[in-house]
Scaffold this active site. Structure first.
Site, mmCIF file in Angstrom:
data_model
loop_
_atom_site.group_PDB
_atom_site.id
_atom_site.type_symbol
_atom_site.label_atom_id
_atom_site.label_comp_id
_atom_site.label_asym_id
_atom_site.label_seq_id
_atom_site.Cartn_x
_atom_site.Cartn_y
_atom_site.Cartn_z
ATOM 1 N N ARG A 103 -22.268 3.309 22.285
ATOM 2 C CA ARG A 103 -21.406 4.129 21.281
ATOM 3 C C ARG A 103 -20.101 3.352 20.485
ATOM 4 N NH1 ARG A 103 -23.176 6.573 25.662
ATOM 5 N NH2 ARG A 103 -24.157 8.489 25.493
ATOM 6 N N TYR B 131 -27.165 19.161 17.644
ATOM 7 C CA TYR B 131 -26.486 18.353 16.909
ATOM 8 C C TYR B 131 -25.939 19.153 15.851
ATOM 9 C CZ TYR B 131 -28.700 14.323 19.382
ATOM 10 O OH TYR B 131 -29.132 13.650 20.190
ATOM 11 N N LEU C 214 -25.726 0.087 21.580
ATOM 12 C CA LEU C 214 -24.223 -0.376 21.324
ATOM 13 C C LEU C 214 -23.347 0.600 21.916
ATOM 14 C CD1 LEU C 214 -24.636 -1.145 17.475
ATOM 15 C CD2 LEU C 214 -25.368 -2.664 19.493
#
Length: 332
Positions: free
Chosen positions: A208, A56, A206
């Site tokens: 995204r 990330y 959710l």
């Protein structure tokens, strides 16, 4: 904050976890100070499970997490780390590496970036099809014996792969996308995990942002935002999916809650072995998500939700074709 235990062998964690990916990558620019403030607010609210990945932001997310945790007791956080995804300097994707030597190399760098001497849960981000899963899990098991890792997890693995991995070492949890719009795990993967005593940490609850209740067709996406390439956010697919959100909104409004809260509460209702990961990047979104913990869905609520957004209702796959190819979980 209520807690749940990840499987029969995993740690006890908060009822919600915080997914930190968007603070460093894939959703466009994020405010670093606000990200750290959000992590602090999560910890103060009783959230203990913090999820990250060494890829990330090419290490940025781990460094961010280290900064946010400075001055706090290490035991306050249960840190879950994914490894193995390969990146290039431009941020592109180059496959996955599950070789035993690579596992130990990835872990060495992660420990240094996080500034800790152990990881609570360590897991391959994707199954490397060129390396037997037994070899990848065996290498992590070596790190458990050496004290560098506490628990072993999986991510986006098929039922068959889960069975094979569990013969090598107990698996605490499977991290996999699970939401009203993504329910493919229910047929084979979820029953397998329950048979083997493996918990579920659900990301994308959710979808995204689609199920946040805050998305619209007019929303501009920053360069590099993953959703600009996601089939569910494109053209007629987006029209269809936003119509599902509006159907869900009508149910939420009757209960006096938000779309996001009812979507999170639905995932929580699917079993006591499931812990949703909330990808909040700002304190206001975290506060909204925490409100889902006060929502108890009735049998009638669940029936209405099922009618509004039945299984398989979403238009478009959850990743583009190239990324779907890397999902072992979609193979059964």
């Amino acid at each position: 904050m209520k807690t749940r235990t990840l499987g029969t062998t995993g740690p006890q964690v908060s009822l919600l976890g915080l997914g930190c990916m968007g603070m460093s990558d894939l959703y466009g620019p994020a405010d670093e100070n606000e990200s750290i403030a959000t992590i602090h607010a999560a910890l103060e609210a009783g959230i203990t499970l913090l999820d990250t990945g060494d890829f990330y932001g090419m290490g940025h997310n781990e460094l961010l997490l280290r900064q946010a945790l400075q001055g706090r007791k290490r035991e306050q956080a249960i840190i879950s780390v994914k490894f193995g995804a390969l990146r290039d300097p431009a941020g592109g994707w180059s496959g996955n590496d599950g070789r035993p030597a690579a596992v130990k190399n990835f872990l060495a760098y992660t420990l240094r970036r996080l500034g800790t001497d152990y990881i609570d849960i360590y897991r391959p981000a994707r199954v490397d099809p060129t390396v037997p899963i037994e070899e990848t899990i065996g290498a992590i098991a070596d790190m458990v014996k050496a004290g560098y890792v506490r628990h072993i997890g999986l991510s986006e693995a098929s039922a068959q792969t889960i069975h094979r991995a569990a013969t090598v070492h107990p698996i605490s949890d499977l991290q996999i996308e699970y939401s009203l719009l993504s329910r493919s795990l229910e047929e084979n993967i979820l029953p397998t995990c329950r048979e083997l005593g493996i918990g579920i940490t659900a990301y994308g609850v959710l979808s995204r942002g689609l199920l946040s209740g805050h998305w619209s067709k007019e929303r501009d996406m920053a360069a590099g935002d993953f959703r600009g390439f996601s089939p569910r956010f494109m053209g007629e697919n987006l029209d269809h999916n936003l119509a599902l959100v509006e159907a869900l909104r009508s149910i939420a409004e009757v209960r006096g809650v938000t779309v996001a809260q009812i979507a999170i509460a639905w995932v929580l209702s699917r079993g006591s072995d499931i812990v949703p990961l909330i990808g909040a990047r700002r304190r206001e979104r975290l506060t909204e998500a925490l409100g889902a913990l006060d929502l108890q869905l009735t049998t009638e609520d669940l029936a209405q939700i099922e009618r509004a957004v039945p299984a398989g209702a979403a238009a478009g796959s959850r990743y583009d074709e190239s990324q779907m190819h890397h999902l072992d979980s979609e193979r059964g």
